[in-house]
Design a protein around this motif. Structure first.
Motif, mmCIF file in Angstrom:
data_model
loop_
_atom_site.group_PDB
_atom_site.id
_atom_site.type_symbol
_atom_site.label_atom_id
_atom_site.label_comp_id
_atom_site.label_asym_id
_atom_site.label_seq_id
_atom_site.Cartn_x
_atom_site.Cartn_y
_atom_site.Cartn_z
ATOM 1 N N THR A 44 2.207 -2.732 -6.574
ATOM 2 C CA THR A 44 1.520 -1.510 -6.148
ATOM 3 C C THR A 44 0.824 -0.833 -7.321
ATOM 4 O OG1 THR A 44 3.077 -1.190 -4.337
ATOM 5 C CG2 THR A 44 1.864 0.757 -5.074
ATOM 6 N N HIS A 45 1.447 -0.846 -8.490
ATOM 7 C CA HIS A 45 0.857 -0.213 -9.675
ATOM 8 C C HIS A 45 -0.405 -0.923 -10.164
ATOM 9 C CE1 HIS A 45 4.934 1.739 -11.033
ATOM 10 N NE2 HIS A 45 4.502 2.178 -9.873
ATOM 11 N N GLU B 29 0.822 -1.208 0.000
ATOM 12 C CA GLU B 29 0.000 0.000 0.000
ATOM 13 C C GLU B 29 0.860 1.264 0.000
ATOM 14 O OE1 GLU B 29 -3.112 0.520 -0.385
ATOM 15 O OE2 GLU B 29 -3.797 -1.556 -0.385
ATOM 16 N N PRO B 30 0.469 2.278 -0.798
ATOM 17 C CA PRO B 30 1.276 3.500 -0.922
ATOM 18 C C PRO B 30 1.561 4.209 0.398
ATOM 19 C CG PRO B 30 -0.396 3.429 -2.638
ATOM 20 C CD PRO B 30 -0.674 2.284 -1.723
ATOM 21 N N SER C 148 11.443 4.663 -8.079
ATOM 22 C CA SER C 148 11.483 4.742 -6.637
ATOM 23 C C SER C 148 10.923 6.115 -6.221
ATOM 24 C CB SER C 148 12.908 4.508 -6.107
ATOM 25 O OG SER C 148 12.911 4.401 -4.698
ATOM 26 N N ALA C 149 11.248 6.574 -5.019
ATOM 27 C CA ALA C 149 10.712 7.851 -4.551
ATOM 28 C C ALA C 149 11.495 8.271 -3.320
ATOM 29 C CB ALA C 149 9.215 7.727 -4.238
ATOM 30 N N GLY C 150 11.295 9.521 -2.912
ATOM 31 C CA GLY C 150 11.968 10.007 -1.721
ATOM 32 C C GLY C 150 13.415 10.354 -1.975
ATOM 33 N N PRO C 151 14.203 10.508 -0.900
ATOM 34 C CA PRO C 151 15.591 10.978 -1.047
ATOM 35 C C PRO C 151 16.482 10.061 -1.863
ATOM 36 C CG PRO C 151 15.165 10.228 1.208
ATOM 37 C CD PRO C 151 13.838 10.300 0.515
ATOM 38 N N ARG C 152 16.177 8.761 -1.903
ATOM 39 C CA ARG C 152 17.057 7.850 -2.644
ATOM 40 C C ARG C 152 16.387 7.385 -3.937
ATOM 41 N NH1 ARG C 152 21.666 3.906 0.046
ATOM 42 N NH2 ARG C 152 22.827 3.742 -1.895
ATOM 43 N N PRO D 250 0.726 10.046 -3.869
ATOM 44 C CA PRO D 250 2.014 10.241 -4.566
ATOM 45 C C PRO D 250 2.906 9.006 -4.566
ATOM 46 C CG PRO D 250 1.953 11.448 -2.480
ATOM 47 C CD PRO D 250 0.564 10.976 -2.752
ATOM 48 N N TYR D 251 2.671 8.056 -3.650
ATOM 49 C CA TYR D 251 3.493 6.845 -3.617
ATOM 50 C C TYR D 251 2.785 5.639 -4.224
ATOM 51 C CZ TYR D 251 7.141 9.158 -0.966
ATOM 52 O OH TYR D 251 8.164 10.001 -0.591
#
Length: 516
Positions: A411-412, A94-95, A446-450, A439-440
């Motif tokens: 997830t998609h 789940e996002p 990927s997502a976020g800082p990395r 948004p996730y």
């Protein structure tokens, strides 16, 4: 009478060994405390059936397995147990749960399995430890801002134009587009990363056989189904381990020579007067990194080589597959192909000029189609992290040190975020629809800082190749070859390739001003 440790040592047979075993046991428990804690916790969770020793490895990268996890999380709960050999993982689908991990700087450590990619990818941004990654990311991030990427658009366009001409030579023929696309991606990366142009390679100045960037293979899955090969010194004794070590040496030797050559070239340019400035000429990422080294010696030649290997090797399969998948899906959905063609005809007004950064930004319909392709077939089907602190997910408190798996492919396909998830519907990515979605829920890079540092680069690259084809060709699906049969490795690939029929649009294009 008080008995001293010395007396116990002297009076107990094998006393020294008893102490050594006790101290060794304490040390092992200390080193493995995160692993033991994770095993105890994960053993209480629900998850798919496992096989002794190898766990879920055999099915973990199977399409049906990843698809089921996206639809059966109600059975297992929000936190799913997965075993990859003797390594325990929890999986989030789940996002809102994924966001807890990917959005935080506390969970940027990569799991052990990424280390198995070091010999293939190099110890670049993908596999680096968290502390070194932060430093390198800060150095390299400016190179991927749009005003810098604009310098690469001419390379994208020229390689894409060559690709388009190859397609035209196959007019009215059925072709497997994956090999054509992969060659074009390699041309682009060779020039933008290393500064080696396609013309210099094709003219014989530099032979492809001299470059080792298409010769290696990823052995991660081979090692995972043979857990004893996860021990590095054992693996290095095997035939495959020795071959991988040779490949790594070839990569490093080649890149070190390029670094040395580029540094000498730049110093000669700086001494000379009247040369074109860096703003007026093409610039490679290798050159950019050499200049970073001149200003920041802590970013060493070895760091440059590691990052070069990562950019060259990680960018080939991922972008190649995503581009070919998009073109295949457009061939299967002519209504969306027509919309993209109409958009391109409007942008270029029948001229044969190469696209600019402004043109690429205007390709909004094409961008929606690319994003929908990446939703259905994200290039990287699995992402993994190590929790830097305890995390609460619903009723679960997942301990620090636990390894987390995230599957964009699963997830998609969540129907409550993407209704009719198996259908190709690029309208999902219109601005208004994107605003409504978590948004996730969409994380192909990927997502976020990395997240992937090169996602803007990749999108411009894909737009350049696909738009070049659609300006001169139509793509038609082939009866009996309309289905994508994905296979999962480190990236998604298509079993049997992706086949389309190429049909020339027979346009008479207006010449550009330069041509007149």
């Amino acid at each position: 009478m008080v008995v001293t440790p010395q007396q116990i040592w002297e009076q107990t047979p094998g006393g020294a060994w008893v102490y050594l075993v006790v101290f060794a046991s304490i040390y092992v428990l200390y080193v493995l405390k995160s692993y033991i804690r994770s095993v105890i916790y994960i053993s209480r969770l629900n998850g798919p059936k496992t096989v002794p020793i190898i766990g879920n490895v055999n099915c973990a990268l199977n399409e049906n397995f990843l698809y089921r996890l996206g639809h059966e999380n109600q059975i297992y709960g929000r936190v799913i147990r997965i075993w990859l050999t003797i390594l325990p993982y929890v999986m989030f689908v789940e996002p809102e749960d994924i966001k807890v991990v990917l959005s935080s700087t506390k969970h940027t450590r990569k799991v052990f399995l990424y280390k198995l990619l070091d010999n293939f990818l190099g110890k670049g941004l993908i596999t680096r430890d968290a502390e070194t990654w932060r430093i390198h990311r800060r150095f390299l991030q400016p190179a991927f801002h749009l005003h810098i990427l604009e310098r690469f658009t001419s390379t994208f366009a020229e390689c894409a134009d060559h690709l388009m001409k190859e397609f035209l030579e196959k007019n009215n023929q059925e072709i497997n587009i994956t090999s054509f696309i992969n060659d074009s991606v390699y041309d682009i990366l060779s020039e933008t990363v290393l500064g080696i142009s396609r013309t210099s390679r094709w003219s014989g100045e530099i032979m492809d056989d001299d470059l080792p960037f298409r010769k290696g293979q990823i052995m991660l899955l081979y090692r995972m189904v043979r857990p004893w090969l996860l021990i590095e010194w054992i693996y290095r004794l095997t035939k495959y381990g020795k071959e991988e070590e040779r490949q790594r040496k070839d990569l490093f030797d080649t890149c070190f020579r390029m670094v040395k050559s580029k540094r000498e070239e730049l110093r000669n340019e700086h001494r000379a007067s009247g040369n074109e400035t860096t703003k007026e000429r093409k610039m490679s990422l290798l050159e950019y990194m050499v200049e970073i080294n001149e200003k920041n010696p802590c970013f060493t030649d070895e760091d440059i080589v590691e990052e070069c290997c990562t950019f060259m090797l990680a960018g080939q399969d991922s972008v190649g597959t995503a581009t070919a998948m998009t073109m295949f899906l457009l061939a299967s959905h002519p209504e969306w192909q027509n919309k993209c063609i109409e958009e391109l005809d409007r942008i270029f007004d029948g001229h044969s000029r190469l696209p600019t950064m402004s043109d690429l930004k205007e390709m909004r319909c094409l961008e929606m189609c690319i994003k929908e392709s990446l939703r259905l077939y994200p290039s990287v089907p699995l992402i993994a992290r190590i929790l830097g602190e305890d995390v609460k997910i619903g009723k679960h408190v997942i301990p620090a040190g636990c390894s987390v798996l995230i599957s964009p492919y699963s997830t998609h396909r969540l129907p409550h975020h993407f209704p009719d998830p198996e259908e190709f519907k690029p309208e999902r990515f219109s601005p208004e629809n994107c605003e409504k979605r978590h948004p996730y829920a969409y994380i192909p890079f990927s997502a976020g800082p990395r997240n992937c540092i090169g996602y803007k680069f990749a999108m411009l690259e894909m737009k350049s190749m696909i738009s070049a084809i659609l300006r001169r060709c139509r793509l038609e699906s082939i009866p009996g070859k309309k289905e994508v049969r994905p296979k999962f490795r480190m990236t998604i690939r298509a079993k049997g390739g992706l086949w389309v029929k190429v049909v020339s649009r027979d346009q008479t294009l207006k010449p550009t001003v330069a041509q007149v």
